[in-house]
Scaffold this active site. Structure first.
Site, PDB file in Angstrom:
ATOM      1  N   THR A 125       0.809  -1.218   0.000  1.00  0.00           N
ATOM      2  CA  THR A 125       0.000   0.000   0.000  1.00  0.00           C
ATOM      3  C   THR A 125       0.847   1.275   0.000  1.00  0.00           C
ATOM      4  O   THR A 125       1.944   1.298   0.554  1.00  0.00           O
ATOM      5  CB  THR A 125      -0.923   0.014   1.242  1.00  0.00           C
ATOM      6  OG1 THR A 125      -1.560   1.291   1.337  1.00  0.00           O
ATOM      7  CG2 THR A 125      -0.154  -0.222   2.537  1.00  0.00           C
ATOM      8  N   ASP A 126       0.270   2.324  -0.569  1.00  0.00           N
ATOM      9  CA  ASP A 126       0.945   3.634  -0.564  1.00  0.00           C
ATOM     10  C   ASP A 126       0.968   4.258   0.833  1.00  0.00           C
ATOM     11  O   ASP A 126       1.659   5.244   1.071  1.00  0.00           O
ATOM     12  CB  ASP A 126       0.280   4.595  -1.563  1.00  0.00           C
ATOM     13  CG  ASP A 126      -1.173   4.921  -1.253  1.00  0.00           C
ATOM     14  OD1 ASP A 126      -1.745   4.333  -0.314  1.00  0.00           O
ATOM     15  OD2 ASP A 126      -1.756   5.764  -1.964  1.00  0.00           O
ATOM     16  N   GLU A 127       0.180   3.677   1.769  1.00  0.00           N
ATOM     17  CA  GLU A 127       0.113   4.271   3.110  1.00  0.00           C
ATOM     18  C   GLU A 127       1.441   4.156   3.849  1.00  0.00           C
ATOM     19  O   GLU A 127       1.664   4.854   4.839  1.00  0.00           O
ATOM     20  CB  GLU A 127      -1.009   3.617   3.926  1.00  0.00           C
ATOM     21  CG  GLU A 127      -2.349   3.717   3.225  1.00  0.00           C
ATOM     22  CD  GLU A 127      -3.544   3.849   4.151  1.00  0.00           C
ATOM     23  OE1 GLU A 127      -3.371   3.806   5.375  1.00  0.00           O
ATOM     24  OE2 GLU A 127      -4.652   4.007   3.628  1.00  0.00           O
ATOM     25  N   TYR A 149      -2.120   0.070  10.901  1.00  0.00           N
ATOM     26  CA  TYR A 149      -2.248  -0.682   9.636  1.00  0.00           C
ATOM     27  C   TYR A 149      -1.045  -0.413   8.731  1.00  0.00           C
ATOM     28  O   TYR A 149      -0.384  -1.335   8.246  1.00  0.00           O
ATOM     29  CB  TYR A 149      -3.549  -0.303   8.911  1.00  0.00           C
ATOM     30  CG  TYR A 149      -3.548  -0.672   7.429  1.00  0.00           C
ATOM     31  CD1 TYR A 149      -3.587  -2.012   7.035  1.00  0.00           C
ATOM     32  CD2 TYR A 149      -3.492   0.316   6.436  1.00  0.00           C
ATOM     33  CE1 TYR A 149      -3.558  -2.356   5.687  1.00  0.00           C
ATOM     34  CE2 TYR A 149      -3.470  -0.020   5.094  1.00  0.00           C
ATOM     35  CZ  TYR A 149      -3.501  -1.357   4.720  1.00  0.00           C
ATOM     36  OH  TYR A 149      -3.476  -1.690   3.387  1.00  0.00           O
ATOM     37  N   LYS A 153       1.952  -3.013   7.398  1.00  0.00           N
ATOM     38  CA  LYS A 153       2.242  -3.249   5.972  1.00  0.00           C
ATOM     39  C   LYS A 153       3.699  -2.870   5.653  1.00  0.00           C
ATOM     40  O   LYS A 153       4.364  -3.510   4.847  1.00  0.00           O
ATOM     41  CB  LYS A 153       1.282  -2.452   5.088  1.00  0.00           C
ATOM     42  CG  LYS A 153      -0.166  -2.902   5.138  1.00  0.00           C
ATOM     43  CD  LYS A 153      -0.405  -4.293   4.570  1.00  0.00           C
ATOM     44  CE  LYS A 153      -0.292  -4.341   3.065  1.00  0.00           C
ATOM     45  NZ  LYS A 153      -0.651  -5.672   2.514  1.00  0.00           N
TER      46      LYS A 153
END
Ligand code: NAD
Ligand code: DAU
Length: 335
Positions: A125-127, A149, A153
């Site tokens: 993810t880009d997060e 989260y 990741k």
């Protein structure tokens, strides 16, 4: 590549990827390995359940013996890992399952990849880049996750990088922006807003609604994963997004307009703690492989809204039981 173990394949993106692979590659077999948490749903795969090149195994990626059994029984040569706890708000309430599945589960899959010499792809993810105040994130940027989260990741990304270097695991990694489309669990903002609006219920908009996301159509993301799986360089990360930036308030108004509902349904609520105000990806590296998204934001949103309008059978039964308990905690009791 012939026999793909698609972990988390009963979730939103994973189930779209299964359908995509079955259509695209007439000689590939897709074996879904999924724990069926609240987010996993066999209805997402109902149209392929009798497909001769599809099989389903209920299992936990943290269970090494179950993973090894699946690899042996189905002669797996490739793992594509979608399995994760994925909702930021739930990770703020309780991060336990996120640490277990997103980090330890990834470790178990990497050990299997190492032991059996499998090709491995991680859906990331880009997060992991955190709030991007200016410019765009490139793959080499520092990871600064700001939610449990995103941190879990990011932990997985680092572990994979280490397995590539130390154990020569043949892994690639993508980092995707927000997906929208069919079969997304209605806790995520777009399906939540669409299904609430259909029922004339309020759309709870966090803070000032000016947070920016790059909402991309799920099948464009699936195509990018496919491309990196087949043509990406081992050991490399690839960002996946359209580059288009949309404020949540704009997205909410567009949904209401598409459904012919009044803007008065938008209900500002307290902001998400640690809310990342903007993600923005540089996708030059992926485009160099020949990828181009087929949908812009408006087209992606239109198709998504249409799907939820036509598929009440799918989402209406999800909005009960555990979902209502979560909804009460997250929204009704929100301070
Ligand atoms: P989802 O929540 O819809 O589905 C996750 C799936 O994983 C479910 O089927 C669930 O049952 C399964 N699962 C959870 N824990 C498991 C475990 N321990 N063992 C086996 N299966 C387990 O998620 P999604 O939105 O489809 O996301 C898929 C992947 O893509 C995730 O890794 C997520 O981090 C990543 N991602 C999502 C987005 C997005 O916008 N949705 C964007 C970029 C990356
Ligand atoms: O960027 C990729 C990520 O996108 C994925 O890795 C995650 O798995 C996925 O859940 C998604 O994370 P976000 O936190 O961006 O998605 P979510 O749908 O939860 O929220 C999108 C935006 O909408 C965010 O700015 C918060 C806001 N929001 C969300 C909800 C649920 C609201 O304003 N109201 C809401 O009720």
């Amino acid at each position: 590549m012939k026999n793909l173990l698609i972990t988390g394949g009963a979730g939103f993106i994973g189930s779209n990827f299964v359908r995509y692979v079955l259509n695209r590659y007439p000689d590939y077999r897709t074996i879904v390995f999924d724990k069926l948490t609240y987010a996993g749903n066999l209805d997402n795969l109902r149209d392929v359940e009798k497909h001769p090149r599809y099989a389903f195994i209920r299992g936990d990626i943290c269970d090494a013996s179950a993973v090894e059994r699946a690899v042996r029984e189905h002669n797996i040569d490739t793992i594509v890992n979608f399995a994760a706890e994925t909702h930021v708000d739930r990770s703020i309430m309780d991060a336990d399952a996120f640490i277990k599945t997103d980090i330890y589960g990834t470790y178990v899959l990497l050990e299997a990849a190492k032991k059996f010499g499998l090709r491995y792809h991680q859906v990331g993810t880009d997060e992991v880049y955190g709030w991007v105040e200016q410019g765009r994130s490139i793959e080499e940027d520092r990871l600064l996750p700001r939610s449990p989260y995103a941190a879990s990741k990011a932990g997985a990304d680092l572990l994979i990088h280490a397995y590539v270097i130390t154990h020569r695991v043949a892994a690639t990694m993508t980092r995707g922006a927000n997906n929208i489309g069919p079969y997304q669990y209605p806790e995520k903002v777009v399906p939540l807003f669409v299904t609430n609006a259909i029922d004339n219920k309020p759309l709870p908009l966090y803070g000032d609604g000016k947070q920016v996301r790059d909402y991309q159509f799920v099948l464009d993301h699936c195509e990018a994963i496919d491309l990196v799986l087949h043509r990406g360089k081992i050991g490399e990360f690839y960002n996946v997004g359209t580059g288009q930036e949309t404020e949540n308030i704009v997205m909410a108004r567009m949904i209401l307009k598409m459904l012919g509902k009044p803007e008065s349904l938008i209900q500002p609520v307290a902001d998400r703690p640690g809310h990342d105000r903007r993600y923005a990806l540089d996708v030059t590296k992926l485009r160099a492989l020949g990828w181009e998204p087929a949908h812009n934001f408006e087209e992606a949103l239109q198709k998504t809204v249409q799907w939820y309008v036509e598929n009440e059978w799918w989402w209406r039964k999800l909005k009960s039981g555990e979902y209502l308990e979560y909804y009460k905690k997250q929204y009704v009791e929100r301070k």
